[in-house]
Structures are given as C-alpha cells and as structure tokens.
Design an enzyme around this catalytic site. Structure first.
Site, PDB file in Angstrom:
ATOM      1  N   GLY A  28      -8.845  -3.668 -25.099  1.00 49.39           N
ATOM      2  CA  GLY A  28      -8.471  -4.918 -24.447  1.00 49.39           C
ATOM      3  C   GLY A  28      -7.921  -4.708 -23.052  1.00 49.39           C
ATOM      4  N   GLU A  32     -13.447  -4.889 -14.864  1.00 51.78           N
ATOM      5  CA  GLU A  32     -14.856  -4.784 -14.500  1.00 51.78           C
ATOM      6  C   GLU A  32     -15.536  -3.551 -15.122  1.00 51.78           C
ATOM      7  OE1 GLU A  32     -16.702  -7.109 -13.270  1.00 51.78           O
ATOM      8  OE2 GLU A  32     -18.431  -5.758 -13.209  1.00 51.78           O
ATOM      9  N   GLY A  33     -14.752  -2.493 -15.391  1.00 48.49           N
ATOM     10  CA  GLY A  33     -15.330  -1.317 -16.064  1.00 48.49           C
ATOM     11  C   GLY A  33     -15.850  -1.693 -17.450  1.00 48.49           C
ATOM     12  N   HIS A  34     -15.001  -2.401 -18.215  1.00 53.38           N
ATOM     13  CA  HIS A  34     -15.435  -2.859 -19.538  1.00 53.38           C
ATOM     14  C   HIS A  34     -16.622  -3.821 -19.406  1.00 53.38           C
ATOM     15  CE1 HIS A  34     -10.955  -2.174 -20.242  1.00 53.38           C
ATOM     16  NE2 HIS A  34     -11.481  -1.386 -21.167  1.00 53.38           N
ATOM     17  N   GLY A 145     -17.792   4.487 -21.769  1.00 47.59           N
ATOM     18  CA  GLY A 145     -17.780   4.763 -20.333  1.00 47.59           C
ATOM     19  C   GLY A 145     -17.631   6.248 -20.037  1.00 47.59           C
ATOM     20  N   LYS A 147     -16.046   7.344 -17.684  1.00 52.65           N
ATOM     21  CA  LYS A 147     -14.692   7.570 -17.191  1.00 52.65           C
ATOM     22  C   LYS A 147     -13.967   8.532 -18.129  1.00 52.65           C
ATOM     23  CE  LYS A 147     -10.388   4.978 -16.854  1.00 52.65           C
ATOM     24  NZ  LYS A 147     -10.104   5.069 -18.311  1.00 52.65           N
ATOM     25  N   ASP A 148     -14.233   8.389 -19.433  1.00 51.86           N
ATOM     26  CA  ASP A 148     -13.604   9.241 -20.440  1.00 51.86           C
ATOM     27  C   ASP A 148     -14.645  10.261 -20.896  1.00 51.86           C
ATOM     28  OD1 ASP A 148     -10.954   7.715 -20.876  1.00 51.86           O
ATOM     29  OD2 ASP A 148     -12.499   6.174 -20.921  1.00 51.86           O
ATOM     30  N   VAL A 174     -16.923   2.917 -13.319  1.00 50.76           N
ATOM     31  CA  VAL A 174     -16.771   1.875 -12.292  1.00 50.76           C
ATOM     32  C   VAL A 174     -15.449   2.086 -11.551  1.00 50.76           C
ATOM     33  CG1 VAL A 174     -16.614  -0.608 -11.862  1.00 50.76           C
ATOM     34  CG2 VAL A 174     -18.076   0.250 -13.709  1.00 50.76           C
ATOM     35  N   ARG A 185      -4.536   0.742 -17.492  1.00 55.14           N
ATOM     36  CA  ARG A 185      -3.199   1.270 -17.205  1.00 55.14           C
ATOM     37  C   ARG A 185      -2.843   1.211 -15.716  1.00 55.14           C
ATOM     38  NH1 ARG A 185      -4.402   5.095 -21.793  1.00 55.14           N
ATOM     39  NH2 ARG A 185      -2.715   4.812 -23.309  1.00 55.14           N
TER      40      ARG A 185
HETATM   41  P1  AMP Z   1     -10.329   1.427 -23.164  1.00 58.25           P
HETATM   42  O1  AMP Z   1     -10.182  -0.047 -23.402  1.00 58.25           O
HETATM   43  O2  AMP Z   1      -9.592   1.909 -21.960  1.00 58.25           O
HETATM   44  O3  AMP Z   1     -10.112   2.228 -24.405  1.00 58.25           O
HETATM   45  O4  AMP Z   1     -11.853   1.654 -22.774  1.00 58.25           O
HETATM   46  C1  AMP Z   1     -12.906   1.141 -23.568  1.00 58.25           C
HETATM   47  C2  AMP Z   1     -14.215   1.656 -23.046  1.00 58.25           C
HETATM   48  O5  AMP Z   1     -14.399   1.259 -21.695  1.00 58.25           O
HETATM   49  C3  AMP Z   1     -14.306   3.204 -23.051  1.00 58.25           C
HETATM   50  O6  AMP Z   1     -15.614   3.566 -23.444  1.00 58.25           O
HETATM   51  C4  AMP Z   1     -14.037   3.554 -21.610  1.00 58.25           C
HETATM   52  O7  AMP Z   1     -14.644   4.768 -21.216  1.00 58.25           O
HETATM   53  C5  AMP Z   1     -14.684   2.378 -20.898  1.00 58.25           C
HETATM   54  N1  AMP Z   1     -14.103   2.229 -19.562  1.00 58.25           N
HETATM   55  C6  AMP Z   1     -12.804   2.018 -19.233  1.00 58.25           C
HETATM   56  N2  AMP Z   1     -12.635   1.992 -17.888  1.00 58.25           N
HETATM   57  C7  AMP Z   1     -13.871   2.196 -17.349  1.00 58.25           C
HETATM   58  C8  AMP Z   1     -14.373   2.310 -16.011  1.00 58.25           C
HETATM   59  N3  AMP Z   1     -13.582   2.199 -14.953  1.00 58.25           N
HETATM   60  N4  AMP Z   1     -15.694   2.536 -15.847  1.00 58.25           N
HETATM   61  C9  AMP Z   1     -16.524   2.656 -16.925  1.00 58.25           C
HETATM   62  N5  AMP Z   1     -16.110   2.570 -18.207  1.00 58.25           N
HETATM   63  C10 AMP Z   1     -14.811   2.345 -18.424  1.00 58.25           C
END
Ligand code: AMP
Length: 242
Positions: A28, A32-34, A145, A147-148, A174, A185
């Site tokens: 949650g 824009e990445g999500h 993503g 990113k991780d 992104v 974060r």
């Molecule tokens: P999170 O909500 O941070 O656990 O992320 C959920 C998913 O979104 C994971 O697969 C992350 O790698 C992806 N994600 C988070 N931030 C980005 C970003 N800036 N660019 C691409 N994917 C992202």
C-alpha cells in the site's frame, strides 16, 4: 472495482473469474512505481488483483512496522482510476492464524549478502507472504519491481523450486525525474534528507555512467567513499559492484 478483506470471500470469488489473472502484491501507500506494475498487469491479463498487506513478518524488531503508512482509501481511488478489478486487503490475524509462523524458508547464499546482511529475517518474511498470496489468489502472472532486485531473484527461485504454476514478471524501476527511486518510505524524509537521498542516487548513477573508465574496483570504492562525504546524512549499509 471490488475491495475484498475476507479470505473466504476471495476464495469464493476466485473460481468465478474467467481468463488470465494478474497479481500485483504491495504494502500500500501506492505511488507511480506501483502504478507501472499495475498498468503492465492490466495490459497482459483479463483481470488484475492488487493485494495490499503490510506484512509483519518481513519487518525486523526495530523497523517501521507500526508507522508504515496505511492509506487504503487513497490507494483504492488510484487503483479504481487505473481500472483494477479487485483489491485484496486481508487482515493480519486472518493471514497468520496461528500467530507467529512456525515454518521458515531457508534461502541459501542470497540470505547472506547485500540487503539481507543488515535485515536478518526480512527475505524469509517476504517469501512467506508471497507464498501465501500465491496460494490464495492463484494468479497466472505476478508482477514485481526491479527496485527490489534481490527480492526479485529469490522470488524467481521460490516459484521455480516449489513449482508454483505462475509466471513472475519483473518490471522496470521507476524514478523521480531527479533520479531518486520512488518508494513509500520516501515520505519519512525531511527536505534535507530528500536532497541527500537524491544526491546519493546521483553518485550511483555517475559510477555506472563512467564504468568504461574504471581502472579497478578498489578505485571505484574509494571514489564512492569520497563522494559520500558530501551526503553526511546517508548511513551506508553496503556498496558493492556485482
Ligand atoms: P512495496 O509496496 O514497497 O512492498 O512494493 C510492492 C511492489 O512494487 C514490489 O514489487 C516493488 O518492487 C514494487 N515497487 C516499489 N517501488 C517501485 C519503483 N519505484 N519502481 C518499480 N517498482 C516498484
């Protein structure tokens, strides 16, 4: 768009869905990445589920589980605009019915390097929740993503070794226009911390850009060490070239 909290309700719904199903697992506080993962799922699948679950087992004892941003209403607005079919937002007590899980997954070398070094137990928690979501949602494709990156690698291994019948789709990282990777974060950062985080991403981008000129890895480490002095708020966990 339907918001489903109950596991029973989701499981009753699942067999009624026809065609391919894409899953985008998130915690949650969407940005824009999500959204980019969601868009990719929407173009590749008949239906898309976004899960929103702040997973306690992937947070260390001194990490930010309690303060992690929770904003289901705003997230739902964004996802409805994008055209998502379902939000699956289960409750913690329904996912971890027995309290603290008794089963752990061992991760081999990937649990000893990079981010895992300073976050013991984190990747195990990620594999736990991802496995549970795969069982409950039964997607054809799941979007993660880059990113991780380390997380991405172990999830690929999980799916391969445990024969989950689905495809993992890696999605590009992104960034803000100034280079900082988008992250839920980032909202913790003060203006000055935000500036230094952006400068850090600039240092990493510069290292990569100049890779043709590297003479040795030691020299690159030295250069990064020197540059880091300009961003004193950055506490370095690791810098590695692999
Ligand atoms: P999170 O909500 O941070 O656990 O992320 C959920 C998913 O979104 C994971 O697969 C992350 O790698 C992806 N994600 C988070 N931030 C980005 C970003 N800036 N660019 C691409 N994917 C992202």
């Amino acid at each position: 768009m339907k918001v489903v909290h109950s596991i029973d309700d989701f499981q009753a719904l699942r067999p009624t869905l026809r065609g391919s199903l894409g899953l985008v697992p998130t915690m949650g506080a969407l940005h824009e990445g999500h959204a980019s993962l969601v868009r990719q799922s929407l173009t590749e699948n008949e239906k898309t589920v976004v899960s929103i679950f702040v997973n306690p087992t992937q947070f260390g004892p001194n990490e930010d589980y309690e303060q992690y941003p929770r904003r289901l209403e705003q997230d739902a607005e964004l996802l409805a605009e994008l055209g998502v079919d379902f939000i699956f937002a289960p409750r913690v007590q329904d996912i971890y019915t027995a309290g603290k899980p008794k089963i752990r997954l061992e991760i081999d070398q990937l649990d000893q390097v990079l981010c895992a070094k300073s976050r013991p137990g984190h990747l195990n928690g990620v594999l736990q929740i991802v496995s549970i979501l795969f069982h409950l949602v039964q997607p054809d494709r799941a979007y993660f993503g880059l990113k991780d990156y380390q997380q991405q690698l172990i999830i690929q291994s999980l799916v391969k070794e445990l024969h989950f019948p689905l495809a993992i789709v890696p999605c590009p990282l992104v960034r803000k226009i100034d280079g900082l990777a988008l992250s839920s974060r980032n909202r913790y950062l003060t203006e000055e911390e935000g500036k230094q985080a952006t400068a850090l991403s600039g240092i990493l981008a510069e290292v990569k850009l100049k890779r043709e000129n590297w003479k040795s890895i030691a020299e690159v480490h030295q250069m990064v060490e020197e540059r880091l002095k300009t961003v004193p708020l950055v506490k370095l966990d690791y810098f590695e070239i692999l």
